[in-house]
Design an enzyme around this catalytic site. Structure first.
Site, PDB file in Angstrom:
ATOM      1  N   HIS A   1      66.944  63.505  48.241  1.00 36.14           N
ATOM      2  CA  HIS A   1      66.688  64.359  47.066  1.00 36.14           C
ATOM      3  C   HIS A   1      66.992  65.805  47.420  1.00 36.14           C
ATOM      4  O   HIS A   1      66.717  66.234  48.546  1.00 36.14           O
ATOM      5  CB  HIS A   1      65.225  64.235  46.608  1.00 36.14           C
ATOM      6  CG  HIS A   1      64.988  64.750  45.222  1.00 36.14           C
ATOM      7  ND1 HIS A   1      64.805  66.085  44.955  1.00 36.14           N
ATOM      8  CD2 HIS A   1      64.947  64.113  44.030  1.00 36.14           C
ATOM      9  CE1 HIS A   1      64.642  66.244  43.649  1.00 36.14           C
ATOM     10  NE2 HIS A   1      64.724  65.061  43.058  1.00 36.14           N
TER      11      HIS A   1
ATOM     12  N   ASP B   1      64.406  57.438  41.489  1.00 39.75           N
ATOM     13  CA  ASP B   1      65.426  56.662  40.784  1.00 39.75           C
ATOM     14  C   ASP B   1      65.656  55.294  41.404  1.00 39.75           C
ATOM     15  O   ASP B   1      66.095  54.367  40.725  1.00 39.75           O
ATOM     16  CB  ASP B   1      66.744  57.437  40.741  1.00 39.75           C
ATOM     17  CG  ASP B   1      66.709  58.519  39.693  1.00 39.75           C
ATOM     18  OD1 ASP B   1      65.957  58.347  38.727  1.00 39.75           O
ATOM     19  OD2 ASP B   1      67.416  59.520  39.849  1.00 39.75           O
TER      20      ASP B   1
HETATM   21  N1  ACO Z   1      72.948  58.037  51.981  1.00 35.32           N
HETATM   22  C1  ACO Z   1      73.410  58.351  53.211  1.00 35.32           C
HETATM   23  N2  ACO Z   1      73.383  59.584  53.739  1.00 35.32           N
HETATM   24  C2  ACO Z   1      72.851  60.565  52.976  1.00 35.32           C
HETATM   25  C3  ACO Z   1      72.355  60.321  51.689  1.00 35.32           C
HETATM   26  C4  ACO Z   1      72.397  59.015  51.192  1.00 35.32           C
HETATM   27  N3  ACO Z   1      71.926  58.712  49.979  1.00 35.32           N
HETATM   28  N4  ACO Z   1      71.895  61.480  51.151  1.00 35.32           N
HETATM   29  C5  ACO Z   1      72.106  62.419  52.087  1.00 35.32           C
HETATM   30  N5  ACO Z   1      72.683  61.870  53.193  1.00 35.32           N
HETATM   31  C6  ACO Z   1      72.980  62.557  54.452  1.00 35.32           C
HETATM   32  C7  ACO Z   1      74.183  63.472  54.330  1.00 35.32           C
HETATM   33  O1  ACO Z   1      75.376  62.795  54.649  1.00 35.32           O
HETATM   34  C8  ACO Z   1      73.831  64.555  55.302  1.00 35.32           C
HETATM   35  O2  ACO Z   1      74.071  64.056  56.592  1.00 35.32           O
HETATM   36  P1  ACO Z   1      74.571  65.063  57.774  1.00 35.32           P
HETATM   37  O3  ACO Z   1      73.440  66.051  57.940  1.00 35.32           O
HETATM   38  O4  ACO Z   1      74.765  64.190  58.953  1.00 35.32           O
HETATM   39  O5  ACO Z   1      75.831  65.689  57.271  1.00 35.32           O
HETATM   40  C9  ACO Z   1      72.325  64.694  55.171  1.00 35.32           C
HETATM   41  O6  ACO Z   1      71.870  63.414  54.723  1.00 35.32           O
HETATM   42  C10 ACO Z   1      71.880  65.771  54.168  1.00 35.32           C
HETATM   43  O7  ACO Z   1      72.528  65.500  52.927  1.00 35.32           O
HETATM   44  P2  ACO Z   1      72.890  66.596  51.836  1.00 35.32           P
HETATM   45  O8  ACO Z   1      74.096  66.135  51.090  1.00 35.32           O
HETATM   46  O9  ACO Z   1      72.919  67.940  52.462  1.00 35.32           O
HETATM   47  O10 ACO Z   1      71.640  66.533  50.867  1.00 35.32           O
HETATM   48  P3  ACO Z   1      71.583  67.191  49.446  1.00 35.32           P
HETATM   49  O11 ACO Z   1      70.216  67.745  49.299  1.00 35.32           O
HETATM   50  O12 ACO Z   1      72.714  68.103  49.205  1.00 35.32           O
HETATM   51  O13 ACO Z   1      71.770  65.945  48.474  1.00 35.32           O
HETATM   52  C11 ACO Z   1      71.302  64.122  47.066  1.00 35.32           C
HETATM   53  C12 ACO Z   1      70.736  65.339  47.824  1.00 35.32           C
HETATM   54  C13 ACO Z   1      72.453  64.557  46.153  1.00 35.32           C
HETATM   55  C14 ACO Z   1      70.196  63.515  46.217  1.00 35.32           C
HETATM   56  C15 ACO Z   1      71.808  63.093  48.132  1.00 35.32           C
HETATM   57  O14 ACO Z   1      70.731  62.711  48.964  1.00 35.32           O
HETATM   58  C16 ACO Z   1      72.447  61.880  47.488  1.00 35.32           C
HETATM   59  O15 ACO Z   1      73.651  61.895  47.205  1.00 35.32           O
HETATM   60  N6  ACO Z   1      71.646  60.802  47.223  1.00 35.32           N
HETATM   61  C17 ACO Z   1      72.173  59.631  46.558  1.00 35.32           C
HETATM   62  C18 ACO Z   1      72.203  59.846  45.031  1.00 35.32           C
HETATM   63  C19 ACO Z   1      70.807  59.816  44.400  1.00 35.32           C
HETATM   64  O16 ACO Z   1      70.001  58.937  44.676  1.00 35.32           O
HETATM   65  N7  ACO Z   1      70.547  60.778  43.512  1.00 35.32           N
HETATM   66  C20 ACO Z   1      69.269  60.857  42.785  1.00 35.32           C
HETATM   67  C21 ACO Z   1      68.444  62.005  43.242  1.00 35.32           C
HETATM   68  S1  ACO Z   1      66.822  61.871  42.551  1.00 35.32           S
HETATM   69  C22 ACO Z   1      66.876  62.522  40.991  1.00 35.32           C
HETATM   70  O17 ACO Z   1      67.827  63.136  40.616  1.00 35.32           O
HETATM   71  C23 ACO Z   1      65.720  62.279  40.062  1.00 35.32           C
END
Ligand code: ACO
Length: 430
Positions: free
Chosen positions: A307, A364
């Site tokens: 998130h 979600d």
């Molecule tokens: N699966 C695998 N790896 C992940 C995931 C994931 N779902 N989410 C983040 N990571 C990893 C990234 O690759 C990154 O790794 P690194 O540090 O080695 O490069 C690290 O975790 C940090 O990720 P960011 O992209 O910086 O996190 P950010 O806060 O920008 O993104 C987000 C948050 C968009 C929710 C992301 O976690 C994601 O894409 N999740 C999947 C989609 C999802 O479930 N969205 C719903 C959110 S809840 C809502 O809106 C009510």
């Protein structure tokens, strides 16, 4: 120490004292209003990541601590002791109702449950396979036409009546989006049923059969609606406020919020969870997908994990996880999808990659599973979110209209286009 921040223009030596505003909680905020007047400069903050767009007394969230409160009440307590309609009252009126106020509120929401019969004809204009969110945005926008002249956005009673209309009518409008696509006849509200039960009846009942949703299903949906009712200044809520700042009809503002919520980056993630589980298809494929999620050369991510704001835990996910497990146990649904989801949850919670990055299942992940278990088609998931979030949108719209600092929202830009140039006649163009 003065509560100001001094901003100095190092090019000219000119400086401006900006007041620092403190809320009840949260980081202090620099009031940059004087910047343009004093220094002739704007601020640049793509995605508004460091910008507070308004003062609000409705919802507080702290992503680091995993805190979410409506009007000061922790979401955990509301989830345990309250119900969606009471939460709507709280969001809109600012206080919990007493017994008389709650009865009154529930009755008046019921009173506003019907929609004008002509509204049902709007659905026929949509193609049989139209996405329900497209229908929602269109039909809710159309409701504006029924209440345009009678809505005085500057009158408190009129605003409250609008809120009741929004909360009262949205279940019927939403259920019809589903029934239109499914080819089922529309069902009118049944005021002998509670709010959630009535919605489920309008969604799922058939003219040929008696319909009664289980208490656990009603409670699961009620809980999801409570958790999704508001989330401060997210994209759709900010859109509602932006539209409202132009003194737009409130139903048109809500329609604009619906259009924004539809986006995959906002309300669409719960649908993506189900699509991912369908793609995994069998438990034996889980590890392959987990490995892909961890592979930096693969853009695949586990949907429903992580998130942007909640970096320790999403308090909504903690609450809904239990409800999801209870519902799946109660319904004895042995679909491979649920087995895959539970195994995925287990692996991710134990795997160092996810633990180190604080990637927990988010709200979600579970809401998609609950909707699936309740038989709600995946293209309706964001409509369900709309239903719940309408309460927050209308509460935020009311707050905006009552704001003493009310102004049309008008961000500025950094112009990066070409400099002034003369028009080139067609025969001289390359
Ligand atoms: N699966 C695998 N790896 C992940 C995931 C994931 N779902 N989410 C983040 N990571 C990893 C990234 O690759 C990154 O790794 P690194 O540090 O080695 O490069 C690290 O975790 C940090 O990720 P960011 O992209 O910086 O996190 P950010 O806060 O920008 O993104 C987000 C948050 C968009 C929710 C992301 O976690 C994601 O894409 N999740 C999947 C989609 C999802 O479930 N969205 C719903 C959110 S809840 C809502 O809106 C009510």
């Amino acid at each position: 120490m003065s509560d100001t921040v001094t901003i100095i223009d190092n090019r000219t030596g000119k400086q401006v004292e900006c007041p620092v505003i403190k809320g009840t909680y949260g980081p202090p905020v620099i009031d940059t209003n004087a910047l343009y007047k004093e220094l002739g400069m704007f601020t640049f903050d793509p995605g508004y990541a460091s910008t507070a767009s308004c003062r609000s007394a409705i919802t507080y969230l702290d992503g680091e601590q995993g805190i979410l409160q409506y009007r000061g009440y922790p979401i955990e307590q509301l989830a345990e002791h309250s119900n969606f309609l009471e939460v709507c009252y709280l969001l809109i009126n600012g206080e919990l109702p007493n017994k008389v106020q709650l009865d009154d509120w529930e009755n008046s929401i019921k009173l506003y449950g019907m929609t004008h019969e002509h509204l049902s004809r709007f659905y026929n204009g949509y193609r049989y396979d139209a996405h329900p969110m497209s229908i929602m945005a269109g039909v809710v926008g159309a409701v504006a036409s029924y209440y345009h002249d009678v809505t005085d956005i500057w009158d408190a009673d009129s605003r409250l009546m609008t809120a009741k209309r929004v909360i009262g009518k949205i279940p019927s409008i939403a259920s019809r989006c589903y029934r239109y696509e499914a080819g089922f006849p529309f069902v009118y509200p049944d005021n002998s049923r509670g709010y959630i039960e009535n919605f489920m009846n309008m969604m799922f009942s058939r003219p040929s059969e008696k319909y009664q949703p289980s208490a656990i299903a009603i409670r699961a949906l009620d809980l999801l609606f409570i958790l999704h009712a508001d989330h401060e200044q997210n994209a759709s809520t900010s859109t509602v406020r932006m539209a409202g700042s132009a003194e737009t009809n409130p139903f048109a503002c809500i329609a604009a919020g619906i259009a924004t919520l539809w986006g995959k980056a906002h309300g669409g993630a719960n649908e993506a969870v189900i699509l991912m589980l369908e793609e995994i298809a069998e438990p034996k494929n889980i590890q392959k997908f987990v490995n892909r999620a961890k592979d930096k050369n693969d853009p695949f991510r586990l949907m429903g994990f992580g998130h942007r704001v909640y970096k320790n835990h999403d308090p909504r996910a903690t609450i809904i996880r239990q409800a999801c497990h209870d519902l799946l146990d109660e319904m004895h649904l042995n679909l491979p999808m649920f087995e895959i989801a539970m195994e995925l949850e287990r692996i991710a919670l134990e795997d160092d990659y996810f633990i180190e990055r604080k990637l927990y299942p988010n709200v979600d992940f579970y809401s998609g599973l609950i909707y699936q278990a309740l038989g709600i088609p995946s293209n309706m998931f964001t409509v369900m979110f709309t239903l719940a979030r309408s309460a927050g949108w209308i509460a935020q719209w009311i707050e905006l209209m009552e704001d003493k600092e009310f102004r049309i929202a008008r961000p500025r830009q950094i112009y990066i286009g070409s400099e002034k140039r003369d028009f080139v006649p067609m025969d001289q163009r390359a």
